[in-house]
Motif scaffolding. Structure first.
Motif, short mmCIF file in Angstrom:
data_model
loop_
_atom_site.label_atom_id
_atom_site.label_comp_id
_atom_site.label_asym_id
_atom_site.label_seq_id
_atom_site.Cartn_x
_atom_site.Cartn_y
_atom_site.Cartn_z
N MET B 323 0.83 -1.20 0.00
CA MET B 323 0.00 0.00 0.00
C MET B 323 0.86 1.24 0.00
SD MET B 323 -3.15 -0.73 -0.24
CE MET B 323 -3.98 0.77 0.30
N LEU B 324 1.91 1.21 0.81
CA LEU B 324 2.85 2.34 0.92
C LEU B 324 3.51 2.60 -0.41
CD1 LEU B 324 4.56 1.76 4.33
CD2 LEU B 324 3.47 3.86 3.65
N ALA B 325 3.87 1.55 -1.13
CA ALA B 325 4.55 1.67 -2.42
C ALA B 325 3.61 2.27 -3.44
CB ALA B 325 5.01 0.27 -2.87
N ALA B 332 4.88 10.18 -6.56
CA ALA B 332 6.01 10.37 -7.48
C ALA B 332 5.51 10.91 -8.81
CB ALA B 332 6.71 9.03 -7.70
N ALA B 333 4.32 10.41 -9.24
CA ALA B 333 3.78 10.86 -10.46
C ALA B 333 3.43 12.33 -10.38
CB ALA B 333 2.51 10.04 -10.79
N ASP B 337 5.06 15.77 -12.39
CA ASP B 337 4.40 16.81 -13.08
C ASP B 337 4.92 18.15 -12.71
OD1 ASP B 337 2.90 14.88 -14.32
OD2 ASP B 337 1.21 15.13 -12.91
N ASP B 338 5.21 18.31 -11.44
CA ASP B 338 5.74 19.59 -10.92
C ASP B 338 7.17 19.81 -11.29
OD1 ASP B 338 3.25 19.95 -9.78
OD2 ASP B 338 3.94 19.26 -7.82
N ASP B 343 10.85 11.31 -11.16
CA ASP B 343 11.19 10.01 -11.80
C ASP B 343 11.92 9.07 -10.89
OD1 ASP B 343 9.99 10.84 -14.10
OD2 ASP B 343 11.87 11.47 -15.04
N GLY B 344 13.01 9.55 -10.17
CA GLY B 344 13.79 8.69 -9.20
C GLY B 344 12.90 8.16 -8.14
N PHE B 345 12.10 8.95 -7.57
CA PHE B 345 11.20 8.52 -6.52
C PHE B 345 10.27 7.44 -6.99
CE2 PHE B 345 7.79 9.62 -3.38
CZ PHE B 345 8.56 9.27 -2.23
#
Lengths: 246, 521
Positions: B323-325, B332-333, B337-338, B343-345
């Motif tokens: 769930m955490l992932a 991360a998505a 956008d920001d 991407d790394g995250f």
């Protein structure tokens, strides 16, 4: 000359003094029987002679009488000492008193007649000399005939007797010889020379006599009848202090 | 001074010197020949009156003293105060006197000794002569006595001589010998007389003994016969007994066989009982082990349950992580956008998601495996339970078998004991029979030896008879000899009333004795 004679007298006096010393020592020595030895009489011999020679040296008493000169002190000396000398020999021999007295009287007569002969001259002189010579011969008779008979019984005193007998007998021959040849007699020798010779003879006749008795003083011990010359009681034979011409 | 007084020559020289000086002085002073000659003559007389007379006196003195010595007066010392040569002559003479005294003393002592020795020798010689005479006299006396003794008079005694040990010893020894001889002869006589009496008595005794011996021979014959009969009877009894003994031995042998078998049975039952006991023990051990196995399996079941719980927890954790992932990838998505860093995250979140999924699948695998294990365990427990029941049943069976075996073993043992008792009894019987047989044999032997002994006794008694005859003969001989001896003894006189002379010549013998003992002194 005179000084030489005086010198001889002085020497004689010295010798007699030594003789007196020895006689005193003999008479007072320890361990000897003086009463038997009768040593005090011997003191007369050097004593009288010494006094006489003192007088002679001082020139006292020379008497000129008749033809001769008589030296009085000398004849007085002889008159006293020679009877003692010869009488003591008789005493040592143990002869009876009459024989001792007799020999002393004969001796005195010999001296007296000799003195007379000196003073006289001529036939009287020679007559007296002959008388004197007879007395002298009688002395020889006593010494060599009478006394030995008694002396043979005397044990160890006998040797002393013979010694004194020969000493007196031999030496006294010189006196008449000197008188005869010298001034008192034929006069071949002067009075001074005679004085010298007589002084010598006097010393030799008196001092050794005392010495002989001294050497054999122990023969008068209580046991003198036995033949023994040793000291009987003390055992101390004192060394001789007198003349050594023994 | 000392040198002067020690030397005669020095004294003389001094005397001459003094004289010469005197003459010279007079000569010089007077100046005349006459005066000089007179002085010389006077001086020589003076010198001679001292030296000559002193020397002469000394010599006469020594002469007298020497004469005294020569006359035998050796006790008085030769002595002078002079210390010169003449004085030394005194010393030498004194030395001679002392030496003479010593020598004469020695000689006198020697003479006295010689005289004493001579007297002693004379006394000894006299004594020896007396002794020799005495010896001869005593020896002659002894010889007389000895001659009489040799003639047969044994009462003779010598008169013992006192004072000479050797002769005294001879006399005493002779007397002792004679006394001994007399006593010995007396003893011989009384002995011979007594011997004759004794022989008479003995002769009577032997006669009685002879009749007794004959009686004994007869009796011995009877005994011998009786012993022989007894022996034959005993031998018959012995044969019977031997048969009995053999039978008993056979029985004993049979019993022995039975006993052996019984013993074997007892041993077998004992080992069976032992095996049963061991089987039971084994079964009980198996039962215990089974119980332990059941306990362990049950513990294992408990453990699987705990593991199942843990797997459930892990599974929960994996779900939450997933769930955490998911949330992380969304974030991360948004971040992407920001800006560019999203991407790394997103990559990390993807990785975590994959890990959580893997973990979940592994936990599922474990849960499956545990389920399988549980099923196996239950099956095992079931199997073990059934085995345990069978084991218990087996143990019960074994126990009942064992009880039966033990009762068999007890019976066998009792049989064994009984057999052993029978065996002992038969053995004792056999032994008794044998012993009896042996005893009978002994009796037979004894009987035989009794018979032999009886025969032997008979023979010996016969021999004794012969010996008795010999003794009787010997006694006759002794009697004769004693008679002769008594007749011979009459020759000696032991009572002192004089005996007759017989045999050799007594006087001749006496002479021989005298010649030996009384020889030259």
């Amino acid at each position: 000359m005179l000084s030489a004679i005086t010198m001889a007298y002085v020497l004689a006096v010295v010798a007699f003094a030594a003789g007196v010393g020895l006689a005193v020592r003999l008479a007072t020595a320890d361990g000897v029987d003086e009463s038997r030895g009768a040593f005090w009489y011997l003191l007369l011999i050097p004593g009288v002679a010494g006094v006489a020679y003192v007088a002679i040296a001082l020139g006292i008493g020379s008497v000129s009488l008749g033809t001769g000169t008589l030296v009085v002190p000398r004849y007085v000396d002889w008159l006293v000492t020679t009877p003692v000398l010869v009488g003591y020999v008789g005493y040592v021999a143990g002869a009876p008193r009459r024989w001792v007295v007799g020999v002393m009287v004969a001796d005195a007569m010999m001296i007296l007649t000799g003195a007379g002969a000196t003073l006289l001259a001529g036939p009287a002189k020679w007559s007296l000399f002959a008388v004197s010579a007879c007395f002298h011969i009688s002395l020889f008779g006593a010494l060599y005939v009478v006394f030995p008979r008694y002396a043979r019984q005397q044990g160890k005193r006998h040797a002393l007797f013979e010694l004194l007998q020969n000493h007196v007998g031999l030496l006294w021959l010189a006196y008449p010889l000197v008188w005869l040849v010298g001034a008192p007699g034929l006069g071949y020798v002067s009075a001074a020379s005679v004085s010298l010779i007589v002084a010598y003879l006097d010393v030799v006749a008196k001092v050794p006599y005392i010495y002989f008795v001294w050497k054999r003083r122990f023969v008068f011990d209580a046991d003198a009848s036995v033949l023994d010359t040793r000291p009987g009681r003390t055992g101390a034979a004192a060394a001789p202090g007198g003349p050594a011409d023994d | 001074m000392g040198a002067l007084s020690d030397r005669y020559g020095a004294k003389l020289t001094l005397g001459y010197a003094v004289t010469a000086v005197f003459v010279a002085v007079v000569g010089v002073v007077a100046g005349t020949v006459e005066a000089t000659v007179l002085a010389a003559a006077s001086g020589l007389l003076a010198l001679g009156s001292i030296t000559g007379t002193a020397t002469l006196a000394a010599i006469k003195e020594i002469e007298q003293q020497t004469i005294a010595v020569a006359d035998g007066d050796l006790d008085r010392e030769v002595w002078t105060t002079r210390t010169d040569e003449l004085g030394r002559v005194y010393g030498a003479v004194d030395e001679m006197r002392r030496s003479l005294a010593d020598r004469i003393g020695e000689l006198e002592t020697a003479q006295d000794e010689a005289e004493a020795a001579r007297e002693q020798a004379e006394a000894a010689r006299r004594e020896a002569a007396e002794q020799a005479d005495d010896y001869q006299r005593i020896a002659e006396r002894y010889a007389g006595t000895m001659q009489r003794a040799a003639a047969g008079d044994t009462t003779q005694r010598v008169d013992v001589a006192e004072g000479y040990p050797a002769l005294k010893t001879i006399g005493e020894e002779f007397n002792t010998t004679m006394a001994d001889l007399s006593a010995a002869l007396g003893e011989v006589e009384s002995f011979a007389t007594q011997a004759r009496g004794d022989i008479d008595q003995a002769r009577q005794g032997t006669t009685e003994l002879q009749s007794t011996v004959e009686e004994t021979v007869d009796r011995a014959d009877i005994i011998s016969e009786l012993a022989r009969e007894q022996r034959s009877r005993i031998e018959a009894a012995s044969t019977d007994l031997d048969d009995l003994s053999a039978t008993a031995e056979e029985v004993a042998a049979t019993v022995d066989t039975v006993a052996e078998k019984s013993t074997t049975a007892a041993g077998a039952s004992e080992s069976a009982r032992e095996s049963g006991r061991e089987a039971i023990e084994e079964l009980e051990a198996v039962q215990r082990e089974i119980e332990e196995a059941v306990a362990k399996v049950e513990t294992l079941t408990d453990s699987t349950e705990e593991i199942t719980e843990i797997v459930d927890i892990i599974r929960g954790v994996a779900e939450e992580t997933n769930m955490l992932a998911l949330n992380a990838s969304i974030e991360a998505a948004r971040a992407g956008d920001d800006g560019g860093s999203g991407d790394g995250f997103a990559v990390v979140a993807e990785e975590v998601k994959q890990l959580a999924g893997e973990t979940q699948s592994r936990a599922d695998d474990i849960a499956e495996m545990i389920e399988e294990v549980r099923a196996d365990t239950d099956a095992a427990v079931e199997s073990i339970r059934s085995t345990e029941e069978r084991v218990v049943a087996g143990t019960e069976t074994a126990k009942s078998v064992l009880t039966n075996i033990e009762s068999i073993a007890d019976s066998v043992e009792e049989i064994d004991i009984g057999v052993a008792e029978i065996n002992d009894a038969t053995a004792t019987q056999a032994e008794a029979a044998q012993a009896t047989a042996g005893a009978l044999d002994d009796i037979t032997d004894t009987s035989r030896s009794a018979e032999d002994t009886a025969t032997d006794i008979r023979e010996r008694v016969s021999h004794q008879q012969t010996v008795l005859d010999d003794i009787t003969e010997a006694m006759s001989t002794v009697d004769t000899t004693s008679e002769e001896l008594l007749a011979g003894l009459d020759r000696f006189d032991t009572d002192g009333d004089g005996g007759d002379v017989g045999g050799r010549s007594a006087s001749e013998a006496g002479r021989q004795v005298a010649a030996t003992d009384g020889g030259e002194p």
